[in-house]
Design a protein around this motif. Sequence first.
Motif, short mmCIF file in Angstrom:
data_model
loop_
_atom_site.label_atom_id
_atom_site.label_comp_id
_atom_site.label_asym_id
_atom_site.label_seq_id
_atom_site.Cartn_x
_atom_site.Cartn_y
_atom_site.Cartn_z
N GLY A 135 15.29 53.82 46.45
CA GLY A 135 16.39 54.79 46.37
C GLY A 135 17.29 54.63 45.15
O GLY A 135 18.37 55.21 45.10
N PHE A 136 16.85 53.85 44.17
CA PHE A 136 17.68 53.63 42.99
C PHE A 136 17.16 54.40 41.76
O PHE A 136 15.97 54.65 41.63
CB PHE A 136 17.69 52.14 42.62
CG PHE A 136 18.48 51.30 43.59
CD1 PHE A 136 19.86 51.20 43.48
CD2 PHE A 136 17.85 50.63 44.63
CE1 PHE A 136 20.59 50.43 44.37
CE2 PHE A 136 18.57 49.86 45.53
CZ PHE A 136 19.95 49.77 45.41
N ALA A 137 18.11 54.76 40.88
CA ALA A 137 17.76 55.23 39.54
C ALA A 137 17.98 54.07 38.59
O ALA A 137 19.04 53.44 38.60
CB ALA A 137 18.65 56.40 39.14
N VAL A 138 16.97 53.75 37.80
CA VAL A 138 17.08 52.67 36.83
C VAL A 138 17.97 53.14 35.68
O VAL A 138 17.72 54.18 35.07
CB VAL A 138 15.68 52.28 36.27
CG1 VAL A 138 15.82 51.20 35.21
CG2 VAL A 138 14.77 51.82 37.41
N GLU A 139 19.04 52.38 35.43
CA GLU A 139 20.06 52.82 34.47
C GLU A 139 19.95 52.04 33.16
O GLU A 139 20.16 52.58 32.08
CB GLU A 139 21.44 52.57 35.10
CG GLU A 139 22.62 52.95 34.26
CD GLU A 139 22.97 54.42 34.34
OE1 GLU A 139 22.31 55.15 35.11
OE2 GLU A 139 23.90 54.83 33.62
N HIS A 140 19.65 50.76 33.26
CA HIS A 140 19.60 49.92 32.06
C HIS A 140 18.79 48.66 32.38
O HIS A 140 18.88 48.13 33.49
CB HIS A 140 21.02 49.53 31.64
CG HIS A 140 21.18 49.37 30.17
ND1 HIS A 140 21.96 50.21 29.40
CD2 HIS A 140 20.63 48.50 29.29
CE1 HIS A 140 21.91 49.84 28.13
NE2 HIS A 140 21.10 48.80 28.04
N VAL A 141 18.02 48.22 31.42
CA VAL A 141 17.28 46.96 31.56
C VAL A 141 17.54 46.12 30.32
O VAL A 141 17.58 46.66 29.20
CB VAL A 141 15.75 47.20 31.70
CG1 VAL A 141 15.00 45.88 31.91
CG2 VAL A 141 15.46 48.16 32.85
N LEU A 142 17.79 44.83 30.51
CA LEU A 142 18.02 43.95 29.35
C LEU A 142 17.07 42.76 29.42
O LEU A 142 16.83 42.19 30.49
CB LEU A 142 19.47 43.43 29.35
CG LEU A 142 20.57 44.43 29.06
CD1 LEU A 142 21.95 43.78 29.22
CD2 LEU A 142 20.45 45.02 27.65
N GLU A 143 16.55 42.41 28.26
CA GLU A 143 15.84 41.15 28.09
C GLU A 143 16.66 40.41 27.04
O GLU A 143 16.39 40.51 25.85
CB GLU A 143 14.40 41.43 27.62
CG GLU A 143 13.61 42.19 28.67
CD GLU A 143 12.32 42.82 28.15
OE1 GLU A 143 11.26 42.31 28.47
OE2 GLU A 143 12.40 43.85 27.43
#
Lengths: 240, 240
Positions: free
Chosen positions: B201-209
């Motif tokens: 049920g989530f929208a992916v907003e930001h991913v960091l490596e």
Amino acid sequence: MNAYDDKHFFEEYCKLREGENYNDILETPAMLSLLDFVEGLRILDIGCGFGKTSALLSDMGAQYVLGIDISERMIAKAGSEYKRRHVEYRVLPAEDISEIGEEFDLVWSSLCFHYVKDLEQLLKDIDSILRDKGTLIFSVEHPLSTASYDGYYTNGPDGWTGYHLSDYGMEGERRSTWFDTEIVTYHRMMSTILNMLVRSGFAVEHVLEPLPDDAAIKRLPRMIREYQKPSFAVFKAIKR
Amino acid sequence: MNAYDDKHFFEEYCKLREGENYNDILETPAMLSLLDFVEGLRILDIGCGFGKTSALLSDMGAQYVLGIDISERMIAKAGSEYKRRHVEYRVLPAEDISEIGEEFDLVWSSLCFHYVKDLEQLLKDIDSILRDKGTLIFSVEHPLSTASYDGYYTNGPDGWTGYHLSDYGMEGERRSTWFDTEIVTYHRMMSTILNMLVRSGFAVEHVLEPLPDDAAIKRLPRMIREYQKPSFAVFKAIKR
């Protein structure tokens, strides 16, 4: 001139795609698995190559497919070998899609975006030619595959034991030689691709790092190495 | 008993966290960079450890922080060293958050989810205790770090030349030894984590490596290795 218009490169590439290959066994099925339906769709196929998938999408019921590719040789081969009534092929680089002036339900792109220098601009251009809630499905060489300046598999006594990974965090140009021709690709981290999608107006819907099943490994045994380091990453995103 | 309640393990872990460390230099700043604001938020901190970040979030203006951790030792240390007026600490495993019976604006979790066997169930539980459009920010050991059964850096003449990666495509349990204690973590591919978020049920907003800048490398020179293989992955997702 792009590499695919080099006569030698083109001939070698065509030979590679004739036999059992990673694209047909692994990448194309993964892309197709993300399609809910094709009937009636207007589709743009960016980097269509010799048209095999454009023709397939048409055969699956697409209303219209426009296949574009930077390579004249590819488009010529597509026009002769994968001609279809509702498929049009055009020589056009991905960077120029805003020129097309049509709206699409689905933008499809197989193993092309890692050649594109300004991916964020391309994603914004795609967003602007997609209808509301339109779909983008694309594959790239996996970031783990584009990362290393000198990546290689290591052979242990039990077969493939791993992969020498380096420079995953060093984004940018990678130069390599394929059939005596220099190829420039652009390495981006997984996070960078995802964040570019979100910033360009997309919701990330599904991501695949396809792995071969037993049947695939039987057809092409060296595909077992995909479990050490996948070759492809596939993304499905919806225009918000 | 969980590893953090083993006396020897706990003491060694506390020593590790006292000096210059990856968490403080790299992971916590990356997590904090994804926060738009903290003022007035009701926050659940899953796997709060000894409470350093729960206290920080309170100091930054959170209305209320509930820090939970499976380890009694951690919660005891949190209660004595990071006591705050609007922070509550409770011994509770991540798997039991539906018991809490409160609604939160933000769920925060630092380096905990790779210990959780059924991550998809946890994400669904988080979704159900978040308010509409609520935020989930969490970090995990990077899938490139959890992947290999026997991963190691390779030293070349010029320093760190790469990382021996294996078994990225083999998801599941990984057993390792940390301060003489066996730790079980769960390896999941990047795509698996992302797809679980979407399905929950989530929208992916930001991913960091996250990667270290020059100042960070000066403080801890071996962090240069992060450019070969990042240690952390950080995700921000919004309840749809």
